[in-house]
Motif scaffolding. Structure first.
Motif, PDB file in Angstrom:
ATOM      1  N   LEU A  43      51.071  23.815  64.943  1.00 28.14           N
ATOM      2  CA  LEU A  43      49.740  23.745  64.544  1.00 28.14           C
ATOM      3  C   LEU A  43      48.656  24.779  65.715  1.00 28.14           C
ATOM      4  O   LEU A  43      48.598  25.482  65.084  1.00 28.14           O
ATOM      5  CB  LEU A  43      49.684  22.603  64.205  1.00 28.14           C
ATOM      6  CG  LEU A  43      47.614  22.094  63.248  1.00 28.14           C
ATOM      7  CD1 LEU A  43      48.109  23.180  61.883  1.00 28.14           C
ATOM      8  CD2 LEU A  43      47.364  20.798  63.493  1.00 28.14           C
ATOM      9  N   LYS A  44      49.146  24.273  66.683  1.00 22.77           N
ATOM     10  CA  LYS A  44      48.030  25.521  67.122  1.00 22.77           C
ATOM     11  C   LYS A  44      48.774  26.307  67.250  1.00 22.77           C
ATOM     12  O   LYS A  44      47.878  27.574  67.302  1.00 22.77           O
ATOM     13  CB  LYS A  44      48.029  25.029  68.222  1.00 22.77           C
ATOM     14  CG  LYS A  44      47.591  23.250  68.598  1.00 22.77           C
ATOM     15  CD  LYS A  44      47.421  23.081  70.666  1.00 22.77           C
ATOM     16  CE  LYS A  44      48.652  22.690  70.906  1.00 22.77           C
ATOM     17  NZ  LYS A  44      48.255  22.718  72.577  1.00 22.77           N
ATOM     18  N   TYR A  46      50.045  28.457  64.682  1.00 19.17           N
ATOM     19  CA  TYR A  46      49.451  29.119  63.844  1.00 19.17           C
ATOM     20  C   TYR A  46      48.118  29.289  63.920  1.00 19.17           C
ATOM     21  O   TYR A  46      47.793  30.752  63.139  1.00 19.17           O
ATOM     22  CB  TYR A  46      50.169  27.803  62.141  1.00 19.17           C
ATOM     23  CG  TYR A  46      49.939  28.058  60.323  1.00 19.17           C
ATOM     24  CD1 TYR A  46      50.473  28.969  60.413  1.00 19.17           C
ATOM     25  CD2 TYR A  46      48.159  27.863  60.542  1.00 19.17           C
ATOM     26  CE1 TYR A  46      49.900  29.626  58.942  1.00 19.17           C
ATOM     27  CE2 TYR A  46      47.524  28.528  59.514  1.00 19.17           C
ATOM     28  CZ  TYR A  46      48.908  28.957  58.481  1.00 19.17           C
ATOM     29  OH  TYR A  46      47.816  29.525  57.344  1.00 19.17           O
ATOM     30  N   PHE A  47      47.114  28.649  64.034  1.00 17.80           N
ATOM     31  CA  PHE A  47      46.600  28.921  63.762  1.00 17.80           C
ATOM     32  C   PHE A  47      46.172  30.573  64.578  1.00 17.80           C
ATOM     33  O   PHE A  47      44.962  30.858  64.561  1.00 17.80           O
ATOM     34  CB  PHE A  47      45.206  27.685  64.038  1.00 17.80           C
ATOM     35  CG  PHE A  47      45.472  27.249  63.113  1.00 17.80           C
ATOM     36  CD1 PHE A  47      44.979  27.594  62.171  1.00 17.80           C
ATOM     37  CD2 PHE A  47      45.252  25.820  63.126  1.00 17.80           C
ATOM     38  CE1 PHE A  47      44.330  26.885  60.562  1.00 17.80           C
ATOM     39  CE2 PHE A  47      45.637  24.697  61.734  1.00 17.80           C
ATOM     40  CZ  PHE A  47      45.112  25.220  60.557  1.00 17.80           C
ATOM     41  N   ARG A  48      46.719  30.511  65.924  1.00 21.50           N
ATOM     42  CA  ARG A  48      46.650  31.271  66.569  1.00 21.50           C
ATOM     43  C   ARG A  48      47.009  32.735  66.772  1.00 21.50           C
ATOM     44  O   ARG A  48      46.306  33.651  67.235  1.00 21.50           O
ATOM     45  CB  ARG A  48      46.761  30.849  68.231  1.00 21.50           C
ATOM     46  CG  ARG A  48      46.217  31.410  69.230  1.00 21.50           C
ATOM     47  CD  ARG A  48      46.617  30.541  70.931  1.00 21.50           C
ATOM     48  NE  ARG A  48      47.921  30.494  71.006  1.00 21.50           N
ATOM     49  CZ  ARG A  48      48.649  28.913  70.948  1.00 21.50           C
ATOM     50  NH1 ARG A  48      47.945  28.568  71.053  1.00 21.50           N
ATOM     51  NH2 ARG A  48      49.905  28.858  71.225  1.00 21.50           N
ATOM     52  N   GLU A  49      48.184  32.345  66.740  1.00 24.22           N
ATOM     53  CA  GLU A  49      49.451  33.518  66.609  1.00 24.22           C
ATOM     54  C   GLU A  49      49.307  33.535  64.970  1.00 24.22           C
ATOM     55  O   GLU A  49      49.700  35.325  64.340  1.00 24.22           O
ATOM     56  CB  GLU A  49      50.575  33.459  66.739  1.00 24.22           C
ATOM     57  CG  GLU A  49      50.209  32.905  68.792  1.00 24.22           C
ATOM     58  CD  GLU A  49      50.034  33.650  69.247  1.00 24.22           C
ATOM     59  OE1 GLU A  49      49.792  34.782  69.333  1.00 24.22           O
ATOM     60  OE2 GLU A  49      49.052  33.793  70.386  1.00 24.22           O
ATOM     61  N   ILE A  50      49.798  32.910  64.229  1.00 28.80           N
ATOM     62  CA  ILE A  50      50.269  33.171  62.548  1.00 28.80           C
ATOM     63  C   ILE A  50      49.075  34.020  61.878  1.00 28.80           C
ATOM     64  O   ILE A  50      49.544  35.018  61.167  1.00 28.80           O
ATOM     65  CB  ILE A  50      51.099  32.341  62.381  1.00 28.80           C
ATOM     66  CG1 ILE A  50      52.088  32.071  62.745  1.00 28.80           C
ATOM     67  CG2 ILE A  50      51.406  32.730  60.267  1.00 28.80           C
ATOM     68  CD1 ILE A  50      53.037  30.628  62.588  1.00 28.80           C
ATOM     69  N   LEU A  51      48.302  33.415  62.088  1.00 29.97           N
ATOM     70  CA  LEU A  51      46.766  34.201  61.207  1.00 29.97           C
ATOM     71  C   LEU A  51      46.190  35.484  61.394  1.00 29.97           C
ATOM     72  O   LEU A  51      46.411  35.497  62.669  1.00 29.97           O
ATOM     73  CB  LEU A  51      45.918  32.725  61.160  1.00 29.97           C
ATOM     74  CG  LEU A  51      45.407  31.582  60.289  1.00 29.97           C
ATOM     75  CD1 LEU A  51      44.143  31.013  60.724  1.00 29.97           C
ATOM     76  CD2 LEU A  51      46.547  31.487  58.726  1.00 29.97           C
ATOM     77  N   PRO A  52      46.130  36.325  60.585  1.00 29.03           N
ATOM     78  CA  PRO A  52      45.375  36.924  61.389  1.00 29.03           C
ATOM     79  C   PRO A  52      44.357  37.847  61.681  1.00 29.03           C
ATOM     80  O   PRO A  52      43.990  38.381  62.068  1.00 29.03           O
ATOM     81  CB  PRO A  52      45.861  38.399  59.356  1.00 29.03           C
ATOM     82  CG  PRO A  52      45.798  37.608  58.666  1.00 29.03           C
ATOM     83  CD  PRO A  52      46.325  36.352  59.253  1.00 29.03           C
ATOM     84  N   GLU A  53      43.377  36.541  61.096  1.00 27.97           N
ATOM     85  CA  GLU A  53      41.912  36.369  61.766  1.00 27.97           C
ATOM     86  C   GLU A  53      41.865  34.692  62.113  1.00 27.97           C
ATOM     87  O   GLU A  53      41.893  33.983  61.330  1.00 27.97           O
ATOM     88  CB  GLU A  53      41.271  36.763  60.892  1.00 27.97           C
ATOM     89  CG  GLU A  53      39.818  36.710  61.000  1.00 27.97           C
ATOM     90  CD  GLU A  53      38.881  37.232  59.618  1.00 27.97           C
ATOM     91  OE1 GLU A  53      37.003  37.424  60.287  1.00 27.97           O
ATOM     92  OE2 GLU A  53      39.085  37.121  58.725  1.00 27.97           O
TER      93      GLU A  53
END
Length: 183
Positions: A43-44, A46-53
């Motif tokens: 989960l962490k 995803y929010f830190r590395e996968i989202l482009p922003e």
């Protein structure tokens, strides 16, 4: 002992979970994972590395920080609420779900060792960061943490139109005030 979001899950299991969930579109992969630390790490990640922003967006970064600078607790929560409503719809809905989850996690802080301030430390830099890393932005990390802590504590007031959390009103107001106004 460390809290649930402070202990990383096995990197190989987390990578596999992310690949199964996002690349293979197998949402059941999360349900099939029996290690909560792996899910928390994914989960962490995803929010830190996968989202482009960041979820709290580059364009609203300064506005979020500014919303936290007022001394008056009620005004601070109103300001924060106003900026939250300016997020793109998908970001707002995702943030609302995530903060509700973190609110629920904090409700069991005696068992999982993750109180609101700890969750703020973990998720502040994950959900909110400036477009460019500067010396000033490094000093803002503590403010980001406090902001996430406040979103969690005041979930009902910010996302559900409820009352401010009176239990924390005095304690957090004095603590946040002193943290934000140290120079």
């Amino acid at each position: 002992e460390q809290g649930i979001y402070r202990v990383s899950g096995a990197q190989t299991k987390m990578t596999k979970l992310i690949a199964n969930t996002f690349e293979d579109k197998n949402v059941d992969a999360v349900l099939e994972t029996d290690d909560v630390k792996v899910i928390a790490s994914a989960l962490k990640y995803y929010f830190r590395e996968i989202l482009p922003e960041p979820l709290l967006t580059f364009s609203l970064h300064a506005d979020f920080l500014e919303a936290m600078k007022t001394e008056n607790r009620e005004q601070k929560i109103t300001n924060l609420s106003n900026v939250v409503t300016r997020l793109p719809k998908m970001n707002y809905e995702c943030l609302k779900l995530l903060i509700k989850h973190l609110y629920d996690v904090a409700a069991f802080k005696d068992e999982n060792l993750m109180q609101e301030s700890n969750l703020g430390v973990v998720f502040g830099p994950t959900l909110m960061r400036p477009k460019e890393e500067t010396v000033a932005s490094i000093f803002n990390i503590k403010h980001q943490n406090i902001l996430i802590e406040n979103l969690i504590i005041e979930y009902d007031a910010i996302f559900e139109g409820g009352k401010m959390n009176e239990k924390y009103q005095t304690l957090v107001n004095s603590r946040n005030s002193s943290r934000f106004h140290r120079r």
